[in-house]
Design a protein around this motif. Structure first.
Motif, PDB file in Angstrom:
ATOM      1  N   ASP B  85      -9.356 -38.170 -20.428  1.00 44.69           N
ATOM      2  CA  ASP B  85      -8.279 -38.491 -21.352  1.00 44.69           C
ATOM      3  C   ASP B  85      -7.894 -39.956 -21.201  1.00 44.69           C
ATOM      4  N   LYS B  86      -7.019 -40.392 -22.041  1.00 47.17           N
ATOM      5  CA  LYS B  86      -6.556 -41.777 -21.957  1.00 47.17           C
ATOM      6  C   LYS B  86      -5.108 -41.855 -22.426  1.00 47.17           C
ATOM      7  N   TYR B  87      -4.465 -42.935 -22.057  1.00 50.56           N
ATOM      8  CA  TYR B  87      -3.100 -43.179 -22.515  1.00 50.56           C
ATOM      9  C   TYR B  87      -2.943 -44.688 -22.593  1.00 50.56           C
ATOM     10  N   THR B  88      -1.946 -45.123 -23.278  1.00 53.30           N
ATOM     11  CA  THR B  88      -1.705 -46.557 -23.379  1.00 53.30           C
ATOM     12  C   THR B  88      -0.578 -46.932 -22.429  1.00 53.30           C
ATOM     13  N   GLY B  89      -0.895 -47.779 -21.509  1.00 52.08           N
ATOM     14  CA  GLY B  89       0.079 -48.171 -20.492  1.00 52.08           C
ATOM     15  C   GLY B  89       1.176 -49.054 -21.062  1.00 52.08           C
ATOM     16  N   GLN B  90       2.160 -49.321 -20.222  1.00 48.03           N
ATOM     17  CA  GLN B  90       3.272 -50.179 -20.652  1.00 48.03           C
ATOM     18  C   GLN B  90       2.797 -51.571 -21.013  1.00 48.03           C
ATOM     19  N   ASP B  91       1.644 -51.944 -20.469  1.00 42.46           N
ATOM     20  CA  ASP B  91       1.091 -53.253 -20.796  1.00 42.46           C
ATOM     21  C   ASP B  91       0.275 -53.220 -22.085  1.00 42.46           C
ATOM     22  N   GLY B  92       0.319 -52.092 -22.777  1.00 47.00           N
ATOM     23  CA  GLY B  92      -0.386 -52.008 -24.043  1.00 47.00           C
ATOM     24  C   GLY B  92      -1.880 -51.793 -23.915  1.00 47.00           C
ATOM     25  N   VAL B  93      -2.337 -51.642 -22.686  1.00 53.95           N
ATOM     26  CA  VAL B  93      -3.765 -51.473 -22.467  1.00 53.95           C
ATOM     27  C   VAL B  93      -4.111 -49.986 -22.312  1.00 53.95           C
ATOM     28  N   GLU B  94      -5.194 -49.584 -22.927  1.00 56.26           N
ATOM     29  CA  GLU B  94      -5.653 -48.202 -22.802  1.00 56.26           C
ATOM     30  C   GLU B  94      -6.176 -47.943 -21.392  1.00 56.26           C
ATOM     31  N   LYS B  95      -5.673 -46.885 -20.816  1.00 58.57           N
ATOM     32  CA  LYS B  95      -6.142 -46.503 -19.489  1.00 58.57           C
ATOM     33  C   LYS B  95      -6.830 -45.146 -19.591  1.00 58.57           C
ATOM     34  N   PHE B  96      -7.910 -45.017 -18.887  1.00 61.97           N
ATOM     35  CA  PHE B  96      -8.647 -43.755 -18.892  1.00 61.97           C
ATOM     36  C   PHE B  96      -8.396 -42.986 -17.604  1.00 61.97           C
ATOM     37  N   PHE B  97      -8.323 -41.701 -17.711  1.00 63.77           N
ATOM     38  CA  PHE B  97      -8.213 -40.922 -16.485  1.00 63.77           C
ATOM     39  C   PHE B  97      -8.908 -39.583 -16.694  1.00 63.77           C
ATOM     40  N   THR B  98      -9.181 -38.954 -15.608  1.00 65.62           N
ATOM     41  CA  THR B  98      -9.883 -37.676 -15.619  1.00 65.62           C
ATOM     42  C   THR B  98      -9.034 -36.677 -14.872  1.00 65.62           C
ATOM     43  N   GLU B  99      -8.931 -35.487 -15.417  1.00 70.16           N
ATOM     44  CA  GLU B  99      -8.195 -34.470 -14.671  1.00 70.16           C
ATOM     45  C   GLU B  99      -8.932 -33.140 -14.737  1.00 70.16           C
ATOM     46  N   ILE B 100      -8.621 -32.310 -13.776  1.00 74.35           N
ATOM     47  CA  ILE B 100      -9.158 -30.958 -13.742  1.00 74.35           C
ATOM     48  C   ILE B 100      -8.027 -30.039 -14.195  1.00 74.35           C
TER      49      ILE B 100
END
Lengths: 156, 156, 156, 156
Positions: B85-100
């Motif tokens: 998944d991904k989300y947009t951080g407070q810095d406006g940059v897309e961050k990717f992460f993986t979760e189970i």
DNA sequence: TTTT
DNA sequence: TTTT
């Protein structure tokens, strides 16, 4: 001592042909993009498709087999370890990515060695698209160094 | 139609106490950080520890149970789906992460309901839940002991 | 060519001490009886315990480790292959049995290395084997604690 | 409480068409014979094929789907629980058997809904070979009671 | 009894 | 980007 189990079990289809590179020592590293699609009901009870794209890496002998036999569209069983990693992009920013490092692979029926989007699949000789997929031990010279991972700073 | 299998099987220990939130609808969402450590030999043949930290999310009833019974240090079996998944951080940059996303959870012996961070852990008496940890012969009769190896006609 | 996947994944407790034999070539063969208990609702909605007793066999190095460290009551993770076999009993009748041939084993917290044939197991203080149960932050650094839920821009 | 994990993960091919029966309550019970073949080296280093035949049982909705879509030769992914059971044969002797009670099933590429020994598979209308595979709720009368398991004292 |  |  080992302390834990970290196992991914995947059955899915390749979104593209595999990409194989060789280390300077001649070890094959093959990467694929694997789609697993499942269906669940959303809050309204309607079936909702959900596709996850896994980056799967095969090393060594498994990398050679994966590079040689898998193709875009192939259905495959993969077992491996989930690994979280990061690299620093050309913009100097740390990027995180997750990959499945395969330790078992099994081609499944169907699309097999066939191909994908185009109609050229059956006519496309294996060598045409896969010069870098030849087993390194069959070459007297090692693969060019620029086939390595340093070429574009992006590990996948 | 479902098309694929996407399954993670983990046995590991929590790095911190779980964090539980509730949706507006009242559904529990519990997140844990789970370490799985394995050992492999490096190129020199020396054992090399390797720890992966998994972000595991439990929804609903499973989220309530995980939030209530797991603690920092707990050893747990988790089965779930790998989700990128991904989300947009407070810095406006897309961050990717993986979760189970867990669909099965099983507390394992040991640290059990004990816990970590706080001092309140010991106030919940161990014995309360301990009976289930007794030797399994109380669950049902074990197989007869005489089908051992000494009777060479019987292979088990 | 390999054609199929045959995998058993078990977490359970030993009903008895392991039994180890050696082949003439000196290879260890260890057998255990492993209970896995689950609960389902019966037709009346009442929880119903269900215990399966698995015969698990470990060969070679794994057989030595299993024979040395497992004990009656130990909780263990086992991965292996399901094998259906038969033998002819002393009465001349063919008997069928099923076993799990382990290829991976992982001792789980708790009863751990304690054990032993007699009743002395409980007399061995828990702490003796506890160091391996310490919080995993000693294995490597846990993820930063501040990426909790309270920062609503960050989903983990 | 649940105490243990008992999971089988299989990928294999059906040796025969599925057999579906219905309980008096109208629940489908479908049984298949599933072959998983693997290869290992024997002591002389020669590859040795090894095939295990699993008895897999599907209940309820899964039983209806398995009965309708699987055929002899179909490749399938099955996840389930290993169950050891016994019955008393017509000769009055207790017989033991092992089955995998499926809780997840996934048809794999290839032979799909085809099936049957001959080449007639694509022309064979579904109903021809599968009158007993119709979903019971589509019938006003329940299936005949002799479709049950009592008919021949043999549960598989 | 399957499959490659 | 796959597949049904």
């Amino acid at each position: 001592m080992a302390r834990g189990i970290n196992k991914a079990i995947l059955v899915g289809n390749l979104g593209n042909d595999p990409e194989t590179k060789y280390t300077q020592g001649g070890m094959a590293i093959t990467k694929i993009s694997l789609a697993t699609t499942s269906v669940r009901k959303d809050r309204d009870g309607n079936p909702q498709e959900n596709t996850q794209w896994h980056r799967v890496t095969f090393f060594g002998k498994l990398g050679e087999i994966a590079g040689e036999y898998l193709r875009k569209g192939s259905q495959v069983y993969v077992e491996g370890e989930i690994r979280y990693d990061k690299y620093t992009g050309q913009d100097g920013v740390e990027k995180f990515f997750t990959e499945i490092v395969a330790n078992e692979m099994q081609m499944l029926g169907g699309r097999g060695e066939g191909g994908g989007g185009g109609g050229e699949r059956m006519s496309r000789p294996r060598q045409e698209s896969a010069p870098q997929r030849q087993a390194p031990q069959r070459q007297s010279a090692p693969p060019p160094a620029d086939d390595g991972f340093s070429d574009d700073d992006i590990p996948f």
